[in-house]
Design a protein around this motif. Structure first.
Motif, PDB file in Angstrom:
ATOM      1  N   SER A   1       0.796  -1.225   0.000  1.00 26.84           N
ATOM      2  CA  SER A   1       0.000   0.000   0.000  1.00 26.84           C
ATOM      3  C   SER A   1       0.827   1.272   0.000  1.00 26.84           C
ATOM      4  CB  SER A   1      -0.939   0.017   1.213  1.00 26.84           C
ATOM      5  OG  SER A   1      -1.890  -1.009   1.127  1.00 26.84           O
ATOM      6  N   GLY A   2       2.118   1.175   0.322  1.00 20.53           N
ATOM      7  CA  GLY A   2       2.915   2.385   0.320  1.00 20.53           C
ATOM      8  C   GLY A   2       4.215   2.232   1.083  1.00 20.53           C
ATOM      9  N   TYR A   3       4.954   3.335   1.134  1.00 19.91           N
ATOM     10  CA  TYR A   3       6.236   3.361   1.840  1.00 19.91           C
ATOM     11  C   TYR A   3       6.018   3.625   3.325  1.00 19.91           C
ATOM     12  CZ  TYR A   3       8.304   3.454  -2.790  1.00 19.91           C
ATOM     13  OH  TYR A   3       8.666   3.131  -4.070  1.00 19.91           O
ATOM     14  N   PHE A   4       6.969   3.176   4.115  1.00 20.54           N
ATOM     15  CA  PHE A   4       6.847   3.270   5.558  1.00 20.54           C
ATOM     16  C   PHE A   4       7.457   4.561   6.110  1.00 20.54           C
ATOM     17  CE2 PHE A   4       6.941  -1.677   5.994  1.00 20.54           C
ATOM     18  CZ  PHE A   4       5.649  -1.738   5.494  1.00 20.54           C
ATOM     19  N   SER A   5       7.227   5.673   5.433  1.00 18.85           N
ATOM     20  CA  SER A   5       7.793   6.946   5.894  1.00 18.85           C
ATOM     21  C   SER A   5       7.315   7.299   7.293  1.00 18.85           C
ATOM     22  CB  SER A   5       7.449   8.066   4.911  1.00 18.85           C
ATOM     23  OG  SER A   5       6.042   8.142   4.718  1.00 18.85           O
ATOM     24  N   ALA A   6       6.091   6.869   7.651  1.00 15.97           N
ATOM     25  CA  ALA A   6       5.585   7.163   8.997  1.00 15.97           C
ATOM     26  C   ALA A   6       6.513   6.601  10.071  1.00 15.97           C
ATOM     27  CB  ALA A   6       4.182   6.592   9.164  1.00 15.97           C
ATOM     28  N   TYR A   7       7.095   5.424   9.829  1.00 10.87           N
ATOM     29  CA  TYR A   7       8.021   4.850  10.799  1.00 10.87           C
ATOM     30  C   TYR A   7       9.234   5.751  11.010  1.00 10.87           C
ATOM     31  CZ  TYR A   7       5.690   0.245  10.820  1.00 10.87           C
ATOM     32  OH  TYR A   7       4.810  -0.798  10.985  1.00 10.87           O
ATOM     33  N   GLY A   8       9.719   6.354   9.933  1.00  7.58           N
ATOM     34  CA  GLY A   8      10.857   7.262  10.070  1.00  7.58           C
ATOM     35  C   GLY A   8      10.516   8.477  10.918  1.00  7.58           C
TER      36      GLY A   8
ATOM     37  N   GLY B   1      -4.052  -9.329  -6.109  1.00  4.73           N
ATOM     38  CA  GLY B   1      -4.066  -9.929  -7.430  1.00  4.73           C
ATOM     39  C   GLY B   1      -4.089  -8.888  -8.538  1.00  4.73           C
ATOM     40  N   PRO B   2      -4.096  -9.338  -9.788  1.00  5.36           N
ATOM     41  CA  PRO B   2      -4.068  -8.414 -10.933  1.00  5.36           C
ATOM     42  C   PRO B   2      -5.210  -7.413 -10.922  1.00  5.36           C
ATOM     43  CG  PRO B   2      -3.683 -10.674 -11.640  1.00  5.36           C
ATOM     44  CD  PRO B   2      -4.078 -10.747 -10.210  1.00  5.36           C
ATOM     45  N   GLU B   3      -6.365  -7.817 -10.377  1.00  2.39           N
ATOM     46  CA  GLU B   3      -7.517  -6.916 -10.378  1.00  2.39           C
ATOM     47  C   GLU B   3      -7.308  -5.701  -9.470  1.00  2.39           C
ATOM     48  OE1 GLU B   3      -7.990  -9.721  -6.971  1.00  2.39           O
ATOM     49  OE2 GLU B   3      -7.390  -9.876  -9.086  1.00  2.39           O
ATOM     50  N   ARG B   4      -6.299  -5.766  -8.586  1.00  3.12           N
ATOM     51  CA  ARG B   4      -6.008  -4.640  -7.703  1.00  3.12           C
ATOM     52  C   ARG B   4      -4.601  -4.095  -7.935  1.00  3.12           C
ATOM     53  NH1 ARG B   4      -7.471  -5.616  -1.596  1.00  3.12           N
ATOM     54  NH2 ARG B   4      -7.140  -3.354  -1.645  1.00  3.12           N
ATOM     55  N   ALA B   5      -4.073  -4.316  -9.119  1.00  2.00           N
ATOM     56  CA  ALA B   5      -2.708  -3.880  -9.420  1.00  2.00           C
ATOM     57  C   ALA B   5      -2.562  -2.367  -9.283  1.00  2.00           C
ATOM     58  CB  ALA B   5      -2.320  -4.328 -10.824  1.00  2.00           C
ATOM     59  N   ALA B   6      -3.626  -1.629  -9.571  1.00  2.00           N
ATOM     60  CA  ALA B   6      -3.545  -0.171  -9.494  1.00  2.00           C
ATOM     61  C   ALA B   6      -3.344   0.315  -8.064  1.00  2.00           C
ATOM     62  CB  ALA B   6      -4.815   0.453 -10.082  1.00  2.00           C
ATOM     63  N   ASP B   7      -3.674  -0.522  -7.082  1.00  2.00           N
ATOM     64  CA  ASP B   7      -3.515  -0.136  -5.679  1.00  2.00           C
ATOM     65  C   ASP B   7      -2.126  -0.426  -5.139  1.00  2.00           C
ATOM     66  OD1 ASP B   7      -6.222   0.542  -5.652  1.00  2.00           O
ATOM     67  OD2 ASP B   7      -6.818  -1.471  -5.025  1.00  2.00           O
ATOM     68  N   VAL B   8      -1.297  -1.101  -5.921  1.00  2.00           N
ATOM     69  CA  VAL B   8       0.010  -1.545  -5.439  1.00  2.00           C
ATOM     70  C   VAL B   8       1.052  -0.459  -5.680  1.00  2.00           C
ATOM     71  CG1 VAL B   8       1.846  -3.244  -5.713  1.00  2.00           C
ATOM     72  CG2 VAL B   8      -0.550  -3.969  -5.770  1.00  2.00           C
ATOM     73  N   VAL B   9       1.701  -0.011  -4.604  1.00  2.00           N
ATOM     74  CA  VAL B   9       2.793   0.947  -4.696  1.00  2.00           C
ATOM     75  C   VAL B   9       4.122   0.212  -4.874  1.00  2.00           C
ATOM     76  CG1 VAL B   9       4.029   2.797  -3.493  1.00  2.00           C
ATOM     77  CG2 VAL B   9       1.526   2.623  -3.314  1.00  2.00           C
ATOM     78  N   ARG B  10       4.320  -0.843  -4.102  1.00  2.00           N
ATOM     79  CA  ARG B  10       5.504  -1.690  -4.237  1.00  2.00           C
ATOM     80  C   ARG B  10       5.047  -3.122  -3.925  1.00  2.00           C
ATOM     81  NH1 ARG B  10       9.119  -0.176   1.167  1.00  2.00           N
ATOM     82  NH2 ARG B  10       7.389  -0.162   2.656  1.00  2.00           N
TER      83      ARG B  10
ATOM     84  N   ASP C   1       4.962   8.383  -1.392  1.00  2.36           N
ATOM     85  CA  ASP C   1       6.200   9.162  -1.363  1.00  2.36           C
ATOM     86  C   ASP C   1       7.095   8.614  -0.255  1.00  2.36           C
ATOM     87  OD1 ASP C   1       8.237  10.998  -1.248  1.00  2.36           O
ATOM     88  OD2 ASP C   1       6.949  12.729  -0.816  1.00  2.36           O
ATOM     89  N   PRO C   2       8.256   8.035  -0.587  1.00  2.00           N
ATOM     90  CA  PRO C   2       9.133   7.490   0.458  1.00  2.00           C
ATOM     91  C   PRO C   2       9.701   8.563   1.379  1.00  2.00           C
ATOM     92  CG  PRO C   2      10.232   7.432  -1.669  1.00  2.00           C
ATOM     93  CD  PRO C   2       8.808   7.818  -1.943  1.00  2.00           C
TER      94      PRO C   2
END
Length: 524
Positions: free
Chosen positions: A158-165, A188-197, A501-502
């Motif tokens: 879902s995203g980068y862990f910048s909050a941890y930093g 899965g492929p049907e949710r590829a648009a939601d994948v950040v990494r 955004d990392p």
């Protein structure tokens, strides 16, 4: 292409300056040159010590879950009284073996209370990064302040862990992880648009699969920095094993409890191997007790609760399996209110009530996984609906707890919760069915590190019928930062600018205070 390379997308590798240390470490690991790519951590502080953790690996997500290592490795650990390790306060030798995926849990004791220490590991001529940790104050010490940061729900995809930093930048005395430290599934492929990494891994169902989820998370530089900054207290929720499971029951049709127990045991073992917690081995019944009580001088006492392992089956489940947590009415789900059902398990309930009766600290903090105060969908009439995976699915168990708080009267109870990917400020009522009943505790619910929140408009439409909920926002990601003194607790809801955004920026959404002796939070 190696398993590690598959787990990293081109986007991850080109994620900017913040991601660069990870790429460098990966290159060293693949070359067989670096044994500590997962960093270090500490946890479960006591007045005379803490747990030190690391896991050796040269290929963190090797397909067999063993990090690219085979035989045992001898490791030296050192605790310094200063950050330069000029004076060693403790040291020793341990053996990292494949039985625990070369993870180490060093339970250090004999140190001075209420002060910082520094630690590191040395193996095969290589030195780990150094971490900073703290012992808890002596039980009767008058500690004047405590800063802690609170996290939950960190989905790698879902995203980068910048909050941890940013949590590390707060220079906390303690960090709390309230569940969903990893996610077991892959979109899965049907949710590829939601994948950040992408995870780049199959859904975790085996010990190797769970180990690799934790290992991949631990390569994140923000998370490594947080773990190296302060000791932590960690519990689990559902995604450390499987979404919405309840006790020995899974929501997957056709999977019997005896089969699910094996998967659950694998998830629990991987959690233990990956967290700086005290020894918590699987017993003969494939259970791993993790609830515990941690004292911070006379200032605070933590009751870290397990709201998954010991609880009853989801209400109104059918067949052998546990069913999925769902939104139901009492008319459609008679057993929701059955008093024989338990959220914590009756043994953990007794342990908690005994502890509350003996608690002497200025603040009593319940660290747990799911929203306690409750949420009613509807007008409060017979068609009122409830989300049954939370405490709303176990109202009789909640009644026992709120009655215990009202009767035993521990000092200033505050509930800290995760799971719902949103910020909430709640009054916990003696009777959740009656908004006019006595407030027995304050509840702060933290939003997710990265996971997407529920519908803001949908839940806001229910708020007029939930006057005990003073604040709700599911549109932002971030964490809670909490400062405690003997007289007041101040909670800041910290939001990051963008999970994609990392190097996301940080701002404060709002602040809340709880004054000692006055249950209920006020906007600051």
């Amino acid at each position: 292409m190696s398993a590690l390379a598959r787990a990293l997308s081109r986007r991850t590798l080109l994620g900017g300056v913040v991601a660069a240390p990870v790429v460098l470490r990966f290159g060293l690991a693949q070359a067989g040159g670096f044994l500590f790519p997962l960093g270090v951590a500490s946890g479960d502080p006591s007045p005379d010590g803490f747990v030190l953790w690391t896991r050796l690996a040269v290929d963190p997500v090797a397909s067999d879950g063993l990090g690219g290592l085979g035989g045992p490795v001898e490791v030296r650990w050192e605790v310094g009284a200063d950050e330069n390790f000029k004076t060693l306060a403790a040291s020793g030798q341990v053996l990292a073996t494949s039985a625990s995926a070369h993870s180490l849990h060093v339970e250090v004791s004999g140190l001075r209370p209420g002060r910082p220490y520094w630690y590191r590991f040395i193996a095969q001529g290589q030195m780990s990064p150094a971490g900073r940790t703290l012992t808890a104050p002596a039980p009767q010490a008058r500690a004047e302040s405590l800063r802690m940061v609170v996290a939950s729900c960190s989905n790698w995809e879902s995203g980068y862990f910048s909050a941890y930093g940013h949590m590390a930048d707060e220079a906390p005395d303690l960090s709390l992880f309230l569940g969903d430290y990893i996610y077991e599934y892959t979109r899965g492929p049907e949710r590829a648009a939601d994948v950040v990494r992408p995870y780049g891994l199959e859904e975790a169902t085996t010990l190797a699969g769970y180990r690799n989820r934790y290992a991949l998370h631990r390569t994140d530089p923000h998370l490594q920095r947080l773990h190296a900054a302060a000791p932590c207290l960690a519990i689990w929720d559902d995604h450390e094993v499987h979404d919405d499971y309840s006790g020995i029951w899974t929501k997957t049709p056709g999977v019997a409890p005896t089969d699910f127990l094996r998967r659950r045991a694998a998830g629990y073992q991987a959690f233990y191997e990956s967290m700086p917690i005290r020894r918590a081995r699987l017993d003969g019944g494939l259970e791993t007790p993790i609830h515990r009580r941690v004292r911070y001088g006379r200032l605070a006492e933590f009751f870290m609760l397990d709201g998954r392992q010991h609880r009853s089956r989801q209400p109104c489940s059918t067949g052998e399996t546990g069913g999925k947590g769902q939104i139901v009415t009492d008319a459609a789900c008679n057993d929701r209110t059955d008093p024989s059902r338990t959220f914590l398990g009756f043994q953990q309930e007794r342990w908690l009530y005994d502890g509350l009766a003996r608690s002497e600290a200025a603040w009593t903090i319940l660290g747990q996984n799911l929203v306690m105060a409750g949420l009613r969908f509807g007008d409060g009439g017979p068609e009122t609906r409830y989300w049954t995976d939370t405490w709303d699915g176990f109202p009789a168990a909640r009644d026992r707890l709120t009655q215990a708080l009202a009767t035993l009267k521990p000092n200033n109870p505050v509930v800290l919760s995760g799971d719902y990917h949103s910020f909430w400020t709640n009054d916990v009522k003696l009777d959740a069915r009656d908004p006019a009943s006595t407030t027995v505790a304050t509840e702060f619910v933290g939003t997710s590190i990265t996971s997407t929140g529920p519908s803001y408009q949908g839940l806001m439409s229910a708020m007029p019928n939930n006057p005990h909920i003073k604040f709700f926002d599911s549109r932002v990601r971030g964490y809670m930062s909490i400062d405690i003194t003997p007289k007041v607790m101040t909670t800041r809801y910290q939001q990051i600018s963008d999970v994609r955004d990392p190097a996301a920026s940080l701002s404060t959404l709002n602040r809340w205070t709880v004054e000692a002796g006055r249950p209920g939070a006020e906007a600051a």
